[in-house]
Design a protein around this motif. Structure first.
Motif, PDB file in Angstrom:
ATOM      1  N   LYS A 148       0.541  -0.918   0.340  1.00 20.84           N
ATOM      2  CA  LYS A 148      -0.272  -0.075  -0.360  1.00 20.84           C
ATOM      3  C   LYS A 148       1.316   1.377   0.089  1.00 20.84           C
ATOM      4  CE  LYS A 148      -1.146  -0.323   5.146  1.00 20.84           C
ATOM      5  NZ  LYS A 148      -1.594   0.340   5.472  1.00 20.84           N
ATOM      6  N   TYR A 149       1.942   0.842   0.185  1.00 24.66           N
ATOM      7  CA  TYR A 149       2.905   1.858   0.171  1.00 24.66           C
ATOM      8  C   TYR A 149       3.703   2.017  -0.508  1.00 24.66           C
ATOM      9  CZ  TYR A 149       2.279   1.858   5.500  1.00 24.66           C
ATOM     10  OH  TYR A 149       1.931   1.637   6.344  1.00 24.66           O
ATOM     11  N   GLY A 150       3.516   1.820  -2.128  1.00 17.59           N
ATOM     12  CA  GLY A 150       3.687   1.381  -3.991  1.00 17.59           C
ATOM     13  C   GLY A 150       5.568   0.966  -3.854  1.00 17.59           C
ATOM     14  N   LYS A 151       5.946   0.189  -2.617  1.00 17.56           N
ATOM     15  CA  LYS A 151       7.277  -0.492  -1.862  1.00 17.56           C
ATOM     16  C   LYS A 151       6.762  -1.807  -3.419  1.00 17.56           C
ATOM     17  CE  LYS A 151       9.200   2.141   1.044  1.00 17.56           C
ATOM     18  NZ  LYS A 151       9.662   1.980   2.417  1.00 17.56           N
ATOM     19  N   GLU A 152       7.231  -2.423  -3.734  1.00 16.77           N
ATOM     20  CA  GLU A 152       7.141  -3.525  -4.326  1.00 16.77           C
ATOM     21  C   GLU A 152       8.232  -4.643  -3.092  1.00 16.77           C
ATOM     22  OE1 GLU A 152       9.696  -6.766  -7.449  1.00 16.77           O
ATOM     23  OE2 GLU A 152       8.703  -4.770  -8.697  1.00 16.77           O
ATOM     24  N   LYS A 153       7.399  -5.769  -2.909  1.00 21.67           N
ATOM     25  CA  LYS A 153       7.692  -6.843  -2.216  1.00 21.67           C
ATOM     26  C   LYS A 153       7.699  -8.005  -2.910  1.00 21.67           C
ATOM     27  CE  LYS A 153       6.809  -4.757   2.073  1.00 21.67           C
ATOM     28  NZ  LYS A 153       6.245  -4.973   3.538  1.00 21.67           N
ATOM     29  N   ARG A 154       8.646  -9.133  -2.425  1.00 28.27           N
ATOM     30  CA  ARG A 154       8.683 -10.550  -2.844  1.00 28.27           C
ATOM     31  C   ARG A 154       8.698 -10.960  -1.861  1.00 28.27           C
ATOM     32  NH1 ARG A 154      11.619 -11.102  -8.364  1.00 28.27           N
ATOM     33  NH2 ARG A 154      11.707  -9.376  -9.167  1.00 28.27           N
ATOM     34  N   GLY A 155       8.134 -12.683  -1.662  1.00 28.40           N
ATOM     35  CA  GLY A 155       8.051 -13.727  -0.847  1.00 28.40           C
ATOM     36  C   GLY A 155       7.087 -15.121  -0.884  1.00 28.40           C
ATOM     37  N   THR A 156       6.889 -15.557   0.310  1.00 28.58           N
ATOM     38  CA  THR A 156       6.278 -16.750  -0.233  1.00 28.58           C
ATOM     39  C   THR A 156       4.995 -16.464   1.108  1.00 28.58           C
ATOM     40  OG1 THR A 156       7.900 -17.278   0.155  1.00 28.58           O
ATOM     41  CG2 THR A 156       6.081 -19.370  -0.124  1.00 28.58           C
ATOM     42  N   VAL A 157       3.879 -17.058   0.240  1.00 25.93           N
ATOM     43  CA  VAL A 157       2.144 -17.130   0.603  1.00 25.93           C
ATOM     44  C   VAL A 157       1.727 -18.326   0.645  1.00 25.93           C
ATOM     45  CG1 VAL A 157       1.397 -16.433  -1.488  1.00 25.93           C
ATOM     46  CG2 VAL A 157      -0.225 -15.914   0.888  1.00 25.93           C
ATOM     47  N   THR A 158       0.712 -18.226   1.940  1.00 26.05           N
ATOM     48  CA  THR A 158       0.271 -20.031   1.707  1.00 26.05           C
ATOM     49  C   THR A 158      -1.329 -20.101   1.788  1.00 26.05           C
ATOM     50  OG1 THR A 158       1.695 -20.926   3.283  1.00 26.05           O
ATOM     51  CG2 THR A 158       0.352 -22.680   3.073  1.00 26.05           C
ATOM     52  N   ALA A 159      -1.743 -20.985   0.228  1.00 24.87           N
ATOM     53  CA  ALA A 159      -3.026 -20.630   0.353  1.00 24.87           C
ATOM     54  C   ALA A 159      -3.021 -22.058  -0.466  1.00 24.87           C
ATOM     55  CB  ALA A 159      -2.830 -20.017  -0.995  1.00 24.87           C
ATOM     56  N   SER A 160      -4.929 -22.637  -0.545  1.00 23.82           N
ATOM     57  CA  SER A 160      -5.083 -23.380  -1.430  1.00 23.82           C
ATOM     58  C   SER A 160      -5.306 -24.446  -2.657  1.00 23.82           C
ATOM     59  CB  SER A 160      -6.691 -24.213  -1.109  1.00 23.82           C
ATOM     60  OG  SER A 160      -7.150 -22.723  -1.247  1.00 23.82           O
ATOM     61  N   SER A 161      -5.091 -22.553  -3.618  1.00 22.84           N
ATOM     62  CA  SER A 161      -5.159 -22.853  -4.856  1.00 22.84           C
ATOM     63  C   SER A 161      -4.154 -20.997  -5.563  1.00 22.84           C
ATOM     64  CB  SER A 161      -6.023 -22.397  -5.695  1.00 22.84           C
ATOM     65  OG  SER A 161      -7.307 -21.416  -5.148  1.00 22.84           O
ATOM     66  N   VAL A 162      -3.645 -20.920  -6.879  1.00 30.84           N
ATOM     67  CA  VAL A 162      -3.421 -19.731  -7.763  1.00 30.84           C
ATOM     68  C   VAL A 162      -4.251 -18.012  -6.945  1.00 30.84           C
ATOM     69  CG1 VAL A 162      -2.752 -18.394  -9.383  1.00 30.84           C
ATOM     70  CG2 VAL A 162      -2.510 -20.670  -8.850  1.00 30.84           C
ATOM     71  N   GLU A 163      -5.901 -19.191  -7.002  1.00 29.09           N
ATOM     72  CA  GLU A 163      -6.987 -17.532  -7.252  1.00 29.09           C
ATOM     73  C   GLU A 163      -6.925 -17.285  -5.346  1.00 29.09           C
ATOM     74  OE1 GLU A 163      -7.376 -20.768  -8.835  1.00 29.09           O
ATOM     75  OE2 GLU A 163      -6.992 -19.757 -10.833  1.00 29.09           O
ATOM     76  N   ALA A 164      -6.865 -17.948  -4.971  1.00 27.34           N
ATOM     77  CA  ALA A 164      -6.676 -18.093  -2.649  1.00 27.34           C
ATOM     78  C   ALA A 164      -5.757 -16.799  -2.452  1.00 27.34           C
ATOM     79  CB  ALA A 164      -7.168 -19.338  -2.515  1.00 27.34           C
ATOM     80  N   ALA A 165      -4.161 -17.481  -3.314  1.00 27.83           N
ATOM     81  CA  ALA A 165      -3.150 -16.753  -3.272  1.00 27.83           C
ATOM     82  C   ALA A 165      -2.718 -15.231  -3.702  1.00 27.83           C
ATOM     83  CB  ALA A 165      -1.901 -17.551  -3.512  1.00 27.83           C
ATOM     84  N   TYR A 166      -3.929 -15.303  -4.674  1.00 27.16           N
ATOM     85  CA  TYR A 166      -4.607 -13.552  -5.200  1.00 27.16           C
ATOM     86  C   TYR A 166      -5.515 -12.983  -3.552  1.00 27.16           C
ATOM     87  CZ  TYR A 166      -2.417 -13.617  -9.537  1.00 27.16           C
ATOM     88  OH  TYR A 166      -1.414 -13.329 -10.561  1.00 27.16           O
ATOM     89  N   GLU A 167      -6.494 -13.265  -3.392  1.00 30.13           N
ATOM     90  CA  GLU A 167      -7.106 -12.722  -2.982  1.00 30.13           C
ATOM     91  C   GLU A 167      -6.342 -12.757  -1.401  1.00 30.13           C
ATOM     92  OE1 GLU A 167     -10.366 -15.650  -2.367  1.00 30.13           O
ATOM     93  OE2 GLU A 167     -11.043 -15.519  -4.506  1.00 30.13           O
ATOM     94  N   LYS A 168      -5.852 -13.830  -0.862  1.00 30.10           N
ATOM     95  CA  LYS A 168      -4.903 -13.393  -0.067  1.00 30.10           C
ATOM     96  C   LYS A 168      -4.356 -12.258  -0.140  1.00 30.10           C
ATOM     97  CE  LYS A 168      -3.319 -16.697   3.271  1.00 30.10           C
ATOM     98  NZ  LYS A 168      -3.608 -18.397   3.539  1.00 30.10           N
ATOM     99  N   LEU A 169      -3.280 -11.733  -0.518  1.00 33.89           N
ATOM    100  CA  LEU A 169      -2.146 -10.945  -0.913  1.00 33.89           C
ATOM    101  C   LEU A 169      -2.871  -9.590  -0.923  1.00 33.89           C
ATOM    102  CD1 LEU A 169      -0.673 -12.683  -3.441  1.00 33.89           C
ATOM    103  CD2 LEU A 169       0.775 -11.721  -1.176  1.00 33.89           C
ATOM    104  N   ARG A 170      -4.265  -9.548  -1.617  1.00 34.37           N
ATOM    105  CA  ARG A 170      -5.256  -8.448  -1.867  1.00 34.37           C
ATOM    106  C   ARG A 170      -5.627  -7.827   0.011  1.00 34.37           C
ATOM    107  NH1 ARG A 170      -7.797 -10.981  -6.164  1.00 34.37           N
ATOM    108  NH2 ARG A 170      -6.940 -10.403  -8.172  1.00 34.37           N
TER     109      ARG A 170
END
Length: 404
Positions: free
Chosen positions: A11-33
């Motif tokens: 939300k501050y406009g900085k690029e971040k990289r990392g790992t997130v745990t989710a049941s699917s790619v779509e769920a990963a997108y939702e978790k990031l949002r």
């Protein structure tokens, strides 16, 4: 639940990289949002793109979470505000990773976030089930009850994990001892006899030749063996991250002759306990099944719960997919069906979890009773082979001397 690597803009406009745990790619997108990030790319983590994260401190375990929940309950009942409670817990929590997450959550609440949203920003510490329960508790005004329920859930989960680890640690230690004994004998004991064997004017037994050859290989070409072991470990880890690898190891775990029953009963207990806890919190069945699927460590059971969720969305009772292919024990499906018919599915699932907790404990004791003599026999056989290889030429020499 699988891991996905991501690139995102916070939300501050900085690029971040990392790992997130989710049941699917779509769920990963939702978790990031939900974490107030704008995803750029999300892909399944593998050995080549997975981040190597180093934490100063121990990993957060169910026991740590249960203690955290109990302490929060005590402070809420004493009239302490959430922010003050988190401030005190941050100072007194010994686990550095968890203390840092508690401090971060406290800071997020100071910015106007709810406790659930603040905890959701630390998925490596606070699991989805905890975040959802806290969210439901905040919405209903029963946050203390939600934490009480979670404390009980994590305590039982910690106890179950301890029982399973107890069954696994003994064979692992004995296997390491066996490997150590073989290495010591091949590296130090056998070479001391090799010169004597070489001076014997006699044909050595096949077992002695094999052991001497293994000893020479261990001493002079140990790096080849080390390279093979490292390559095997890397390949196995990579294979386990593929879908076919997960299916293979899940089937091997479930159908194994010794640990198979333990895997099945542990999965049944975990499924019933988690789903019961989530339904109690007021979560819809579909959402509860999604989170429950993420807690299933065995790939086959995770996929089964995900498939059951899809059928529930279509209006099919949960008991039908559970009973269809007997992946879960039949009792799970039948008790779920009774709960659906009587409107007491939470109570039935809770009874199931208690039953299978006891079954896991009994099965663990049975596994230990079977493993202990088997491991001792295997270790004895290895030592006997090495001793026989050393003693066979000497006995043969003595017999030749007697015949003179």
């Amino acid at each position: 639940m699988e891991e996905y690597t991501y690139r995102a803009i916070d939300k501050y406009g900085k690029e971040k990289r990392g790992t997130v745990t989710a049941s699917s790619v779509e769920a990963a997108y939702e978790k990031l949002r939900a974490m107030e990030m704008t995803p750029i790319s999300v892909e399944k983590a593998n050995i080549f793109n997975k981040e190597i994260s180093i934490h100063i401190g121990k990993a957060v375990k169910p026991r740590d979470l249960s203690v955290f929940c109990r302490q929060i309950v005590s402070m809420i009942e004493a009239g302490v505000t959430i922010v003050d409670s988190l401030a005190m817990l941050e100072e007194q929590t010994e686990n550095k990773v968890m203390a840092k997450a508690i401090g971060g959550a406290k800071a997020e609440i100071g910015k106007g976030e709810t406790l659930a949203n603040a905890m959701a920003k630390y998925p490596d510490v606070f699991p989805d089930i905890m975040v959802k329960m806290v969210s439901a508790g905040e919405a209903s005004g029963k946050l203390d009850i939600a934490f009480k329920r979670m404390a009980s859930h994590f305590e039982k989960s910690a106890r179950l994990n301890a029982i399973i680890k107890k069954a696994a640690i003994y064979p692992i230690i004995v296997a390491l001892v066996a490997v150590g004994v073989v290495i010591v004998m091949l590296t130090f004991i056998v070479p001391s006899y090799s010169d004597m064997f070489a001076q014997m004017d006699m044909d050595l037994p096949a077992i002695t030749k094999a052991v001497v050859a293994a000893s020479e290989f261990m001493i002079h070409k140990w790096y080849i063996l080390l390279a093979i072991v490292i390559a095997a470990v890397v390949l196995i880890r990579y294979f386990k991250q593929t879908e076919s690898g997960q299916v293979f190891f899940a089937k091997a775990s479930r159908n194994g002759p010794i640990f198979g029953k333990l895997t099945i009963k542990s999965a049944a207990s975990n499924f019933a306990r988690t789903l019961s806890t989530l339904i109690y919190s007021g979560l819809p069945m579909v959402d509860a099944l999604e989170i429950t699927a993420g807690t299933m460590t065995n790939y086959l059971y995770r996929k089964k719960v995900e498939e059951a969720r899809e059928e529930v969305i279509q209006g099919i009772p949960l008991s039908e997919p559970l009973l269809r292919d007997n992946l879960f024990p039949p009792m799970v499906g039948h008790m779920t069906k009774i709960g659906e018919e009587t409107g007491q599915i939470e109570d039935m699932l809770n009874r199931l979890a208690d039953y299978y907790d006891e079954e896991v404990e009994m099965t663990t004791q049975t596994v230990m009773a079977v493993l202990e003599p088997m491991i001792i026999l295997v270790l004895a056989a290895i030592v006997c082979v090495l001793i026989a290889a050393v003693m066979a030429p000497m006995l043969s020499m003595y017999q030749n001397l007697d015949n003179i």
